[in-house]
Design a protein around this motif. Sequence first.
Motif, PDB file in Angstrom:
ATOM      1  N   ILE A 183      -4.721   1.020   2.750  1.00 51.44           N
ATOM      2  CA  ILE A 183      -3.650   0.989   1.748  1.00 51.44           C
ATOM      3  C   ILE A 183      -2.818   2.246   1.945  1.00 51.44           C
ATOM      4  O   ILE A 183      -3.293   3.365   1.748  1.00 51.44           O
ATOM      5  CB  ILE A 183      -4.229   0.920   0.333  1.00 51.44           C
ATOM      6  CG1 ILE A 183      -4.918  -0.440   0.123  1.00 51.44           C
ATOM      7  CG2 ILE A 183      -3.134   1.133  -0.718  1.00 51.44           C
ATOM      8  CD1 ILE A 183      -5.721  -0.538  -1.161  1.00 51.44           C
ATOM      9  N   LEU A 223       2.909  -3.268  -2.410  1.00 52.26           N
ATOM     10  CA  LEU A 223       1.805  -2.721  -1.641  1.00 52.26           C
ATOM     11  C   LEU A 223       2.325  -2.442  -0.237  1.00 52.26           C
ATOM     12  O   LEU A 223       2.907  -3.329   0.398  1.00 52.26           O
ATOM     13  CB  LEU A 223       0.649  -3.728  -1.582  1.00 52.26           C
ATOM     14  CG  LEU A 223      -0.448  -3.461  -0.549  1.00 52.26           C
ATOM     15  CD1 LEU A 223      -1.197  -2.173  -0.859  1.00 52.26           C
ATOM     16  CD2 LEU A 223      -1.406  -4.648  -0.469  1.00 52.26           C
ATOM     17  N   PRO A 231      -9.130  -4.956  -3.620  1.00 48.62           N
ATOM     18  CA  PRO A 231      -9.250  -3.780  -2.768  1.00 48.62           C
ATOM     19  C   PRO A 231     -10.683  -3.665  -2.261  1.00 48.62           C
ATOM     20  O   PRO A 231     -11.628  -4.051  -2.945  1.00 48.62           O
ATOM     21  CB  PRO A 231      -8.901  -2.640  -3.709  1.00 48.62           C
ATOM     22  CG  PRO A 231      -9.404  -3.106  -5.038  1.00 48.62           C
ATOM     23  CD  PRO A 231      -9.213  -4.603  -5.049  1.00 48.62           C
TER      24      PRO A 231
END
Length: 280
Positions: free
Chosen positions: A61, A71, A99
């Motif tokens: 990420i 994102l 996640p």
Amino acid sequence: MHPIMKQILDFTVRSVERVSDKHVLMRLTLPTPLPEMLPGQFVEVRIDGTPDTLLRRPISINFVDRRQNELWLLVAMVGSGTQWLGSRKAGDIVNCVLPLGNGFTLPDGKIVQGNSSPVAASKVLLVGGGVGVAPLLYLGDCLQQAGHEVTFLLGGRSAKDVLELDLFKKYGRVCITTEDATLGERGFVTQHSVLAEPFDRIYTCGPTPMMKAVARYASEHAVWCEASLENLMACGLGACLCCVEKVKREERGAGSQETTNVCVCKEGPVFNINRLLWQS
């Protein structure tokens, strides 16, 4: 901290920007608010339409933009799967599991001006190299928002290998090393003059030799340090055992020599360097 629920979601590509000859920055969005994500966690992206990419691809990420509901994924196009990702266009759908993994440990509390019991601000150093800089951008944002003093130390072979430089400058001081001196100081990150300063915490992600050198520096100077490992990952859930790493048993403490095998994707990718066997 409460566990964050994993989800399988279809993201819409908002944009794909080439940031170097082999890297792209993907901005993905959802029709609903983004799920909770921590700096240092990653996603597993499904690769569609190619017969040799049955497994998802793990991608750090890079950033979470709550205002734009985006994102960000910084993708190194090194194989057919990541080449497919880099060829996506605005409006395409990209399926992600997220996640995943455990993120970086943030300093306790938030700096609040006028608080009768203020949390002391930490002076933190974030060290990255190559595409390993990716998780440090979101980490720097979170640390800055909490009131901590952030310094980035970024390294590459040459200037073209230093990624997202303008973005990093928004969240802290940026120091750079390149091996050919085309940008910043000549040499490796552990040779930069900024290391003459004291730091309360160090976070690092990048090539393993670089992280080992950073961990060695942190150990020699008694600085708390976490490293985000980049072991080969396939499932992202601890089932396939591709990413196993031998580490010290956490419950035995930093001085213990007892070891155990852990799945980096599940128990990491972030580890305190005291658990790693790099300095043994």
